[in-house]
Design a protein around this motif. Sequence first.
Motif, short mmCIF file in Angstrom:
data_model
loop_
_atom_site.label_atom_id
_atom_site.label_comp_id
_atom_site.label_asym_id
_atom_site.label_seq_id
_atom_site.Cartn_x
_atom_site.Cartn_y
_atom_site.Cartn_z
N MET A 1 -8.41 8.51 66.77
CA MET A 1 -7.92 8.11 65.47
C MET A 1 -9.10 7.73 64.59
SD MET A 1 -5.36 4.96 64.52
CE MET A 1 -5.45 4.46 66.19
N HIS A 2 -9.12 8.28 63.40
CA HIS A 2 -10.22 8.08 62.47
C HIS A 2 -9.83 7.02 61.43
CE1 HIS A 2 -13.76 8.96 60.19
NE2 HIS A 2 -13.08 9.42 59.16
N ILE A 3 -10.69 6.02 61.23
CA ILE A 3 -10.47 4.96 60.23
C ILE A 3 -11.78 4.79 59.46
CG2 ILE A 3 -9.87 2.55 59.82
CD1 ILE A 3 -8.30 2.66 62.50
N PRO A 4 -11.93 5.46 58.30
CA PRO A 4 -13.18 5.37 57.55
C PRO A 4 -13.49 3.94 57.09
CG PRO A 4 -11.86 7.21 56.78
CD PRO A 4 -10.99 6.41 57.70
N GLU A 12 1.11 -1.50 55.79
CA GLU A 12 2.13 -0.44 55.78
C GLU A 12 1.50 0.94 56.00
OE1 GLU A 12 5.38 -0.84 55.75
OE2 GLU A 12 5.24 -3.01 55.54
N HIS A 13 0.18 0.99 56.26
CA HIS A 13 -0.55 2.19 56.65
C HIS A 13 -0.88 3.13 55.50
CE1 HIS A 13 0.16 0.67 60.63
NE2 HIS A 13 1.46 0.66 60.37
N GLU A 14 -1.03 2.57 54.30
CA GLU A 14 -1.60 3.34 53.20
C GLU A 14 -3.08 3.00 53.12
OE1 GLU A 14 2.64 3.45 52.50
OE2 GLU A 14 1.37 1.68 52.62
N VAL A 32 -4.78 7.16 46.60
CA VAL A 32 -3.96 6.56 47.65
C VAL A 32 -3.44 7.65 48.59
CG1 VAL A 32 -1.82 5.27 48.10
CG2 VAL A 32 -3.25 4.67 46.12
N GLY A 33 -3.41 7.33 49.87
CA GLY A 33 -2.84 8.23 50.86
C GLY A 33 -2.31 7.43 52.03
N ILE A 34 -1.89 8.13 53.09
CA ILE A 34 -1.49 7.43 54.30
C ILE A 34 -2.55 7.67 55.37
CG2 ILE A 34 0.98 7.49 53.75
CD1 ILE A 34 1.28 9.68 55.93
N THR A 35 -2.62 6.73 56.28
CA THR A 35 -3.69 6.75 57.28
C THR A 35 -3.46 7.79 58.38
OG1 THR A 35 -2.63 5.09 58.67
CG2 THR A 35 -4.10 4.27 56.91
N ASP A 36 -4.51 8.05 59.09
CA ASP A 36 -4.46 8.94 60.25
C ASP A 36 -3.45 8.38 61.26
OD1 ASP A 36 -5.16 11.09 61.89
OD2 ASP A 36 -6.94 10.09 62.68
N PHE A 37 -3.45 7.08 61.45
CA PHE A 37 -2.49 6.45 62.35
C PHE A 37 -1.06 6.76 61.90
CE2 PHE A 37 0.39 2.94 63.32
CZ PHE A 37 0.25 2.84 64.69
N ALA A 38 -0.78 6.59 60.61
CA ALA A 38 0.58 6.81 60.08
C ALA A 38 1.01 8.26 60.26
CB ALA A 38 0.64 6.42 58.61
N GLN A 39 0.14 9.20 59.90
CA GLN A 39 0.55 10.60 60.04
C GLN A 39 0.78 10.95 61.51
OE1 GLN A 39 -0.96 13.52 61.36
NE2 GLN A 39 -2.79 12.45 62.06
N PRO A 105 -5.97 13.60 56.41
CA PRO A 105 -5.32 12.50 55.69
C PRO A 105 -6.22 11.78 54.69
CG PRO A 105 -5.72 11.88 57.97
CD PRO A 105 -6.04 13.35 57.84
N TYR A 106 -7.53 11.77 54.91
CA TYR A 106 -8.44 11.04 54.03
C TYR A 106 -9.16 11.94 53.03
CZ TYR A 106 -7.69 7.53 57.63
OH TYR A 106 -7.12 6.66 58.52
#
Length: 137
Positions: A1-4, A12-14, A32-39, A105-106
């Motif tokens: 899982m990627h978290i820049p 809420e994972h945005e 704005v987008g949703i995170t890798d975790f959320a997708q 996602p990012y």
Amino acid sequence: MHIPDDLKYTSEHEWVRFTDETTADGRPIAIVGITDFAQGELGELVYIEVDTIGDIIAKDAIFGTVEAVKTTSDLFMPLSGEVLEFNSEISESGGDNPGLINSDPYGKGWIVKVALTDSSENDMLLGAGAYRELVGA
């Protein structure tokens, strides 16, 4: 899982990316987008709905929905602002490719651009380390 590390996050994972752009009246613009975790939790995305273009949405209010094969989830505005643009690559009337959120996602899978109306809310967002702790990464 990627978290820049260069983004801010919500519980809420945005995610939010602050840009150097501003509106004609000087309001900062964020993406704005949703995170890798959320997708990853949602699975294959099949439809994204954002019908709030031009609306000023309060922090934590719903600005759209994402639909996956098995579920639909609301999108929550991470910071108060005016929705300026919906990513045409993922919209049904544009590229109709919501799978970009799954694959990037990012990057290409961003959802909206927002003109921020209350910069003091930026301090309420999570940094990458706090978001990693939230999702157990």
